[in-house]
Design a protein around this motif. Structure first.
Motif, PDB file in Angstrom:
ATOM      1  N   MET A  62       0.828  -1.218   0.000  1.00 38.49           N
ATOM      2  CA  MET A  62       0.000   0.000   0.000  1.00 38.49           C
ATOM      3  C   MET A  62       0.859   1.263   0.000  1.00 38.49           C
ATOM      4  SD  MET A  62      -3.388  -0.573   0.069  1.00 38.49           S
ATOM      5  CE  MET A  62      -3.141  -1.655  -1.300  1.00 38.49           C
ATOM      6  N   GLN A  63       1.983   1.178  -0.715  1.00 40.76           N
ATOM      7  CA  GLN A  63       2.925   2.291  -0.768  1.00 40.76           C
ATOM      8  C   GLN A  63       2.269   3.560  -1.300  1.00 40.76           C
ATOM      9  OE1 GLN A  63       5.927   2.155   0.595  1.00 40.76           O
ATOM     10  NE2 GLN A  63       6.153   4.326   0.167  1.00 40.76           N
ATOM     11  N   LYS A  64       1.320   3.389  -2.249  1.00 42.55           N
ATOM     12  CA  LYS A  64       0.702   4.577  -2.858  1.00 42.55           C
ATOM     13  C   LYS A  64      -0.138   5.369  -1.859  1.00 42.55           C
ATOM     14  CE  LYS A  64      -3.244   2.067  -4.839  1.00 42.55           C
ATOM     15  NZ  LYS A  64      -4.021   1.835  -6.062  1.00 42.55           N
ATOM     16  N   TYR A  65      -0.493   4.746  -0.735  1.00 34.61           N
ATOM     17  CA  TYR A  65      -1.268   5.462   0.288  1.00 34.61           C
ATOM     18  C   TYR A  65      -0.394   5.965   1.433  1.00 34.61           C
ATOM     19  CZ  TYR A  65      -5.317   3.359  -2.009  1.00 34.61           C
ATOM     20  OH  TYR A  65      -6.254   2.984  -2.925  1.00 34.61           O
ATOM     21  N   ALA A  66       0.930   5.906   1.265  1.00 34.54           N
ATOM     22  CA  ALA A  66       1.853   6.245   2.360  1.00 34.54           C
ATOM     23  C   ALA A  66       1.598   7.649   2.904  1.00 34.54           C
ATOM     24  CB  ALA A  66       3.296   6.109   1.885  1.00 34.54           C
ATOM     25  N   ASN A  67       1.401   8.622   2.006  1.00 33.84           N
ATOM     26  CA  ASN A  67       1.172  10.012   2.453  1.00 33.84           C
ATOM     27  C   ASN A  67      -0.136  10.151   3.218  1.00 33.84           C
ATOM     28  OD1 ASN A  67       3.569  10.791   1.306  1.00 33.84           O
ATOM     29  ND2 ASN A  67       2.642  11.557  -0.589  1.00 33.84           N
ATOM     30  N   ILE A  68      -1.155   9.417   2.757  1.00 30.04           N
ATOM     31  CA  ILE A  68      -2.458   9.475   3.433  1.00 30.04           C
ATOM     32  C   ILE A  68      -2.355   8.844   4.819  1.00 30.04           C
ATOM     33  CG2 ILE A  68      -4.836   8.590   3.377  1.00 30.04           C
ATOM     34  CD1 ILE A  68      -4.746   8.954   0.318  1.00 30.04           C
ATOM     35  N   LEU A  69      -1.706   7.698   4.915  1.00 30.73           N
ATOM     36  CA  LEU A  69      -1.520   7.047   6.218  1.00 30.73           C
ATOM     37  C   LEU A  69      -0.764   7.971   7.160  1.00 30.73           C
ATOM     38  CD1 LEU A  69      -0.548   3.393   5.175  1.00 30.73           C
ATOM     39  CD2 LEU A  69      -2.764   4.225   5.934  1.00 30.73           C
ATOM     40  N   SER A  70       0.252   8.634   6.637  1.00 32.96           N
ATOM     41  CA  SER A  70       1.049   9.560   7.440  1.00 32.96           C
ATOM     42  C   SER A  70       0.188  10.718   7.945  1.00 32.96           C
ATOM     43  CB  SER A  70       2.217  10.083   6.598  1.00 32.96           C
ATOM     44  OG  SER A  70       2.908  11.074   7.296  1.00 32.96           O
ATOM     45  N   ALA A  71      -0.709  11.230   7.086  1.00 30.56           N
ATOM     46  CA  ALA A  71      -1.580  12.350   7.480  1.00 30.56           C
ATOM     47  C   ALA A  71      -2.498  11.972   8.639  1.00 30.56           C
ATOM     48  CB  ALA A  71      -2.410  12.807   6.277  1.00 30.56           C
ATOM     49  N   PHE A  72      -2.901  10.692   8.690  1.00 32.95           N
ATOM     50  CA  PHE A  72      -3.788  10.232   9.768  1.00 32.95           C
ATOM     51  C   PHE A  72      -3.013   9.600  10.934  1.00 32.95           C
ATOM     52  CE2 PHE A  72      -6.710  10.408   6.164  1.00 32.95           C
ATOM     53  CZ  PHE A  72      -7.789  11.054   6.732  1.00 32.95           C
TER      54      PHE A  72
END
Length: 436
Positions: A1-11
């Motif tokens: 799920m590397q493409k969601y890394a920024n989103i995971l980081s934001a949450f």
């Protein structure tokens, strides 16, 4: 799920949960999805990530629509989307919000529109929302949205989407029959509802000798002390009456229900969130979609009519590994409802309790917000410079479109208010007062 890394980081989360991963996979393979998952399990991200995957930057106009049963839930979904930092424009539409503001926001069509049934239907009738490009529809908390009263508007909205391809329905209960007009064909059902109740949730009850349970409620709150507590009533009139009686007895309370003006609702929730009041008296409107952390007690002043209502109310506490307690007040002509399957512990109340310590915060109303280019940093700077406050004297700040709320340490409030009432923010004179 590397493409969601920024989103995971934001949450601030390390990985998507099982439900969210299953939703992404199912949505890649099927056009009709029913997602059932417990309150507080991350459902919003569970449907917004698949929506994000379906958006195309090369296509102008609105591509997706999310319908929520309450304005608070709609605003919560919008907040999650904005935290995701997708680069796609979003607009939130709901009753109580200035329609002119929404109309301006809709002039340059956002990729995603989130809203409540009535206001969305209104915009579609006025042709403020162009529906031709909308291919994805989400019905969040569909069990509530499809209850009587919303059916007609939802049917109208769906009939107004000529090119609809994907439907995602989500809920925390599995109790409702989905009407034919939704157009759900061969849906894939993802059921992540867990039967076992949260181990962190304790169930207690207290018996009231009087049919009017207000004295029992008062003594119970005094016994619980100065902890974050939601008191649920079954009717709006009862909310205001109960709130008034508790205030008369010396408690610091706020109330909340669907007939209030939007600014009043915002103020009540903000005061509860920021610690100006630790007691919120409300209808079941607050049982869904409100993301208020660290609620310690749920008090069922009026017993819920259904198991679903009981579950949703209790879902406000014991979230994200925190513990919480739900307490039922049983009147002389009432008995423990059959849907309470857990072992409930009886509380015995003493006759006399001291009033809980008063909250240490108060809330200021500032008549400027996002549309005035005012943000939290501006407000902190204004209060520290003009109001002579230290940063630790400024609590939670909430900036809305045209006004803001800020928590101020109560011991400094009167002096600060006298200093800032005639001052300007961003070179503009605005109304500043203690929030009503």
């Amino acid at each position: 799920m590397q493409k969601y890394a920024n989103i995971l980081s934001a949450f601030k989360i390390d990985a998507l949960n099982e439900m969210q991963l299953a939703s992404i996979e199912a949505n890649q393979q099927a056009d009709n999805i029913i997602l059932l998952s417990n309150t507080g399990s991350g459902k919003t991200l569970g449907f917004l990530l698949p929506v994000l995957e379906l958006l195309d930057k090369n296509i102008p106009g609105t591509q997706a629509l999310v319908i929520a049963p309450s304005r608070e839930l709609a605003m919560q979904i919008e907040k999650v989307w904005k935290t995701m930092s997708t680069g796609y424009k979003v607009t939130c539409c709901y009753g109580g919000h200035l329609r002119e503001t929404e109309e301006n926001n809709l002039l340059e069509a956002p990729a995603l529109i989130i809203g409540t049934p009535g206001r969305l239907g209104d915009h579609i009738r006025r042709e403020n929302i162009k529906t031709e490009g909308i291919k994805t529809l989400v019905l969040d908390e569909f069990d509530k949205s499809l209850e009587l009263g919303f059916q007609e508007e939802i049917e109208f909205i769906i009939e107004s989407l000529p090119n609809l391809k994907k439907r995602i329905l989500t809920s925390a209960t599995e109790t409702v029959e989905i009407p034919d007009f939704v157009g759900l064909q061969d849906p894939v059902k993802l059921n992540f509802l867990t039967e076992e109740k949260s181990e962190a949730l304790a169930i207690q009850y207290v018996e009231s000798e009087d049919k009017d349970k207000i004295d029992t409620l008062f003594r119970l709150i005094c016994r619980l002390g100065n902890r974050s507590t939601i008191v649920f009533c079954n009717h709006r009139e009862a909310v205001e009456r109960t709130n008034g009686l508790l205030k008369d007895k010396g408690l610091t309370t706020v109330f909340y229900h669907g007939a209030m003006e939007q600014q009043e609702r915002d103020a009540a929730l903000c005061k509860f969130r920021n610690g100006t009041s630790n007691i919120l008296v409300t209808t079941d409107l607050a049982a869904r979609g409100l993301d208020i952390p660290n609620i310690r007690y749920i008090v069922h002043y009026h017993l819920p009519h259904t198991a679903e209502t009981y579950t949703h109310r209790n879902g406000r506490t014991a979230r994200m590994d925190a513990s919480g307690t739900a307490i039922l007040i049983i009147g002389p002509d009432e008995k423990m409802p059959a849907y309470v399957e857990e072992e409930a512990t009886q509380i015995t109340l003493e006759d006399n309790y001291e009033l809980p310590e008063k909250p240490k915060w108060t809330t200021f109303f500032i008549g400027a917000g996002k549309k005035d280019k005012v943000n939290k940093v501006d407000i902190v700077g204004f209060l520290t410079n003009k109001g002579q406050l230290k940063k630790e004297d400024v609590g939670l700040i909430e900036v809305k479109d045209f006004f803001s709320f800020v928590a101020i340490r109560k011991s400094k409030a009167a002096h600060t208010l006298a200093l800032i009432q005639k001052e300007k923010i961003k070179n503009k004179k605005v109304k500043i007062d203690v929030a009503k």
